[in-house]
Design a protein around this motif. Structure first.
Motif, short mmCIF file in Angstrom:
data_model
loop_
_atom_site.label_atom_id
_atom_site.label_comp_id
_atom_site.label_asym_id
_atom_site.label_seq_id
_atom_site.Cartn_x
_atom_site.Cartn_y
_atom_site.Cartn_z
N MET A 206 0.84 -1.20 0.00
CA MET A 206 0.00 0.00 0.00
C MET A 206 0.88 1.26 0.00
O MET A 206 0.59 2.22 -0.71
CB MET A 206 -0.92 0.01 1.23
N PHE A 207 1.92 1.24 0.79
CA PHE A 207 2.85 2.37 0.87
C PHE A 207 3.52 2.62 -0.48
O PHE A 207 3.57 3.76 -0.95
CB PHE A 207 3.88 2.08 1.96
N LEU A 208 4.01 1.57 -1.11
CA LEU A 208 4.67 1.72 -2.41
C LEU A 208 3.70 2.22 -3.47
O LEU A 208 4.06 3.06 -4.29
CB LEU A 208 5.30 0.39 -2.84
N ALA A 209 2.47 1.71 -3.45
CA ALA A 209 1.47 2.16 -4.42
C ALA A 209 1.23 3.66 -4.27
O ALA A 209 1.15 4.39 -5.26
CB ALA A 209 0.16 1.39 -4.24
N SER A 210 1.14 4.12 -3.03
CA SER A 210 0.88 5.55 -2.81
C SER A 210 2.09 6.40 -3.23
O SER A 210 1.94 7.48 -3.80
CB SER A 210 0.49 5.83 -1.36
N LEU A 211 3.29 5.92 -2.96
CA LEU A 211 4.49 6.66 -3.37
C LEU A 211 4.61 6.74 -4.89
O LEU A 211 4.94 7.79 -5.45
CB LEU A 211 5.75 6.02 -2.80
N LEU A 212 4.35 5.63 -5.56
CA LEU A 212 4.43 5.61 -7.03
C LEU A 212 3.39 6.53 -7.64
O LEU A 212 3.67 7.23 -8.63
CB LEU A 212 4.28 4.18 -7.55
N ALA A 213 2.20 6.55 -7.07
CA ALA A 213 1.16 7.45 -7.57
C ALA A 213 1.55 8.91 -7.33
O ALA A 213 1.39 9.76 -8.21
CB ALA A 213 -0.18 7.13 -6.92
N ARG A 214 2.04 9.18 -6.15
CA ARG A 214 2.43 10.55 -5.80
C ARG A 214 3.53 11.07 -6.71
O ARG A 214 3.55 12.24 -7.08
CB ARG A 214 2.87 10.59 -4.34
N ALA A 215 4.45 10.17 -7.09
CA ALA A 215 5.56 10.57 -7.96
C ALA A 215 5.15 10.61 -9.43
O ALA A 215 5.95 10.98 -10.29
CB ALA A 215 6.73 9.60 -7.78
N GLY A 216 3.91 10.23 -9.72
CA GLY A 216 3.44 10.25 -11.09
C GLY A 216 3.95 9.09 -11.94
O GLY A 216 3.92 9.15 -13.16
N VAL A 217 4.43 8.03 -11.29
CA VAL A 217 4.97 6.88 -12.01
C VAL A 217 3.84 6.00 -12.53
O VAL A 217 3.84 5.60 -13.70
CB VAL A 217 5.92 6.06 -11.10
#
Length: 78
Positions: A26-37
């Motif tokens: 969940m954490f990685l998904a949110s970071l990837l979304a936040r970074a626009g990846v």
């Protein structure tokens, strides 16, 4: 412990490990979304596809991955 190896804390249960790993997903998904990846919905879909593939050879792992894919999908906004 050899260089490059990770130590896993002992004493936790299998459910503790599954929960911690899921929270990491969940954490990685949110970071990837936040970074626009990758958008969270796409991440969830990709994880779901990966889960189905893993389930072919390891049903337990596949079901666990599918559950976390569902959790990630539930956090997306439409």
């Amino acid at each position: 412990m050899d260089e490059g190896e990770c130590a896993v804390a002992e004493g936790g249960s299998d459910s503790d490990l599954a929960g911690a790993q899921g929270k990491l997903v969940m954490f990685l998904a949110s970071l990837l979304a936040r970074a626009g990846v990758v958008e969270t919905a796409e991440f969830a879909a990709l994880l779901s596809t990966f889960a189905a593939t893993v389930e072919e050879t390891d049903p337990g792992e596949g079901r666990l991955l599918a559950a976390w894919a569902s959790c990630v999908a539930s956090t997306t906004t439409n």
